[in-house]
Design a protein around this motif. Structure first.
Motif, PDB file in Angstrom:
ATOM      1  N   THR A   1       0.827  -1.208   0.000  1.00  0.00           N
ATOM      2  CA  THR A   1       0.000   0.000   0.000  1.00  0.00           C
ATOM      3  C   THR A   1       0.856   1.250   0.000  1.00  0.00           C
ATOM      4  O   THR A   1       0.598   2.205  -0.750  1.00  0.00           O
ATOM      5  CB  THR A   1      -0.941   0.007   1.214  1.00  0.00           C
ATOM      6  OG1 THR A   1      -1.778  -1.152   1.176  1.00  0.00           O
ATOM      7  CG2 THR A   1      -1.809   1.246   1.219  1.00  0.00           C
ATOM      8  N   THR A   2       1.891   1.255   0.844  1.00  0.00           N
ATOM      9  CA  THR A   2       2.793   2.409   0.908  1.00  0.00           C
ATOM     10  C   THR A   2       3.542   2.585  -0.402  1.00  0.00           C
ATOM     11  O   THR A   2       3.713   3.711  -0.884  1.00  0.00           O
ATOM     12  CB  THR A   2       3.786   2.239   2.066  1.00  0.00           C
ATOM     13  OG1 THR A   2       3.071   2.157   3.297  1.00  0.00           O
ATOM     14  CG2 THR A   2       4.756   3.402   2.124  1.00  0.00           C
TER      15      THR A   2
ATOM     16  N   GLY B   1       1.452   3.686  -9.737  1.00  0.00           N
ATOM     17  CA  GLY B   1       1.768   3.173  -8.407  1.00  0.00           C
ATOM     18  C   GLY B   1       1.066   1.865  -8.091  1.00  0.00           C
ATOM     19  O   GLY B   1       1.691   0.897  -7.608  1.00  0.00           O
ATOM     20  N   ASN B   2      -0.231   1.793  -8.359  1.00  0.00           N
ATOM     21  CA  ASN B   2      -0.987   0.572  -8.062  1.00  0.00           C
ATOM     22  C   ASN B   2      -0.519  -0.593  -8.918  1.00  0.00           C
ATOM     23  O   ASN B   2      -0.431  -1.735  -8.439  1.00  0.00           O
ATOM     24  CB  ASN B   2      -2.483   0.806  -8.281  1.00  0.00           C
ATOM     25  CG  ASN B   2      -3.088   1.697  -7.216  1.00  0.00           C
ATOM     26  OD1 ASN B   2      -2.667   1.693  -6.064  1.00  0.00           O
ATOM     27  ND2 ASN B   2      -4.084   2.482  -7.593  1.00  0.00           N
TER      28      ASN B   2
ATOM     29  N   LYS C   1       2.294   6.859  -6.816  1.00  0.00           N
ATOM     30  CA  LYS C   1       1.047   7.166  -7.515  1.00  0.00           C
ATOM     31  C   LYS C   1       1.191   8.406  -8.389  1.00  0.00           C
ATOM     32  O   LYS C   1       0.500   8.540  -9.409  1.00  0.00           O
ATOM     33  CB  LYS C   1      -0.098   7.344  -6.529  1.00  0.00           C
ATOM     34  CG  LYS C   1      -0.036   8.608  -5.683  1.00  0.00           C
ATOM     35  CD  LYS C   1      -1.272   8.734  -4.802  1.00  0.00           C
ATOM     36  CE  LYS C   1      -1.258  10.034  -3.992  1.00  0.00           C
ATOM     37  NZ  LYS C   1      -2.480  10.147  -3.141  1.00  0.00           N
TER      38      LYS C   1
ATOM     39  N   ALA D   1       2.553   1.747  -3.412  1.00  0.00           N
ATOM     40  CA  ALA D   1       1.616   2.311  -4.381  1.00  0.00           C
ATOM     41  C   ALA D   1       1.409   3.799  -4.143  1.00  0.00           C
ATOM     42  O   ALA D   1       1.321   4.591  -5.090  1.00  0.00           O
ATOM     43  CB  ALA D   1       0.285   1.571  -4.311  1.00  0.00           C
ATOM     44  N   GLU D   2       1.343   4.191  -2.886  1.00  0.00           N
ATOM     45  CA  GLU D   2       1.130   5.599  -2.545  1.00  0.00           C
ATOM     46  C   GLU D   2       2.348   6.439  -2.926  1.00  0.00           C
ATOM     47  O   GLU D   2       2.204   7.551  -3.459  1.00  0.00           O
ATOM     48  CB  GLU D   2       0.865   5.728  -1.046  1.00  0.00           C
ATOM     49  CG  GLU D   2       0.550   7.132  -0.573  1.00  0.00           C
ATOM     50  CD  GLU D   2      -0.770   7.677  -1.087  1.00  0.00           C
ATOM     51  OE1 GLU D   2      -0.931   8.914  -1.118  1.00  0.00           O
ATOM     52  OE2 GLU D   2      -1.643   6.865  -1.484  1.00  0.00           O
TER      53      GLU D   2
END
Length: 286
Positions: A231-232, A243-244, A238, A234-235
């Motif tokens: 998650t981090t 990012g995802n 982004k 991807a953030e």
């Protein structure tokens, strides 16, 4: 033989074209591009350039006239349906233009349980070709080593590699090595056209502490390994617009799905691929 390369102004396609010009006569090579405005350098080298739009089978049919072997380099979109349609348009164009042979450039994150956003596409393509009448070859690339070079200043600032893959390993190949293998495969009919699948990789894969040690030796900086969460990750990226998608790819890496190595590069070219330390030493400058 008349050869065509799609994406001929891209990072990989331009290198494939360059490699082929050293192996075949220019009159036997066609560079297919999406935008003619980006093809000036190719035209200045007296390389035939044709416009072909993956979204338009008619334009691809025109671009493929007289071609015997197509090296198909997909677009960079992360839209699976669009990528599939682009392939279908190209296969339709090949049929209409009577092109019989294709080398499909793929990626090794194609396993059935791989969570990478584009895994469904890379899984679809070989099955689609297997059910077709084309003489085909699949060439899977490992991760490209090239993005590590511009990424090094950020990693130097962080003092750590942050890829969220835990104890698993990653496998790499350089764009130049990939291009060389594709070009040499194109001129070796004994190695292609029968549904063969090749994985292009360096001879070794790397855990993140191992990769950190190589980077430390090349840059004279100290690197560790402090993975962030998916998650981090991807953030963090982004803002780059993917990012995802990158996080989904490294999710596959955390499952051990980005670590494959083979001797296929050497089988095709007759020599070993460039190792990671040599590649970084040749391309990184302080």
């Amino acid at each position: 033989m008349k050869y065509a390369v799609t994406g001929a102004t891209g990072n990989l396609g331009s290198r494939v074209v360059k490699r082929l010009t050293a192996l075949v006569e220019k009159k036997d090579l066609v560079a297919i591009v999406h935008s003619m405005s980006k093809a000036k350098a190719l035209q200045e080298q007296a390389i035939a350039v044709r416009q072909g739009d993956y979204s338009d089978s008619a334009s691809m049919t025109e671009a493929l006239q007289g071609i015997d072997l197509l090296i198909y380099i997909p677009s960079k979109t992360y839209d699976v349906v669009q990528r599939v349609q682009e392939l279908e348009n190209t296969l339709t164009a090949m049929s209409h233009a009577k092109v019989k042979k294709i080398i499909f450039v793929s990626f090794f994150a194609d396993q059935e349980k791989n969570p990478f956003t584009m895994s469904p596409y890379y899984g679809y393509a070989p099955r689609r070709l297997a059910g077709s009448d084309f003489a085909y070859t699949i060439v899977k690339n490992a991760l490209y080593a090239d993005p590590l070079v511009p990424y090094l200043p950020e990693l130097i600032e962080r003092k750590n590699i942050i890829y969220p893959i835990g104890a698993e390993k990653l496998s790499f190949i350089s764009l130049d090595d990939s291009a060389e293998a594709l070009a040499r495969l194109a001129i070796q009919p004994e190695l292609r056209d029968r549904g063969q699948t090749y994985l292009l990789s360096q001879k070794n894969n790397y855990s993140m502490p191992e990769l950190a040690a190589v980077m430390s030796a090349v840059t004279d900086k100290t690197f560790g390994y402090q993975p962030v969460s998916l998650t981090t990750f991807a953030e963090i990226y982004k803002g780059d617009g993917d990012g995802n998608e990158l996080a989904s790819m490294y999710h596959g890496g955390a499952l051990g799905m980005l670590s494959g190595v083979t001797n296929d590069f050497e089988t095709i070219t007759g020599h070993a691929p460039t190792d990671m330390r040599t590649f970084l030493q040749e391309n990184y400058s302080n």
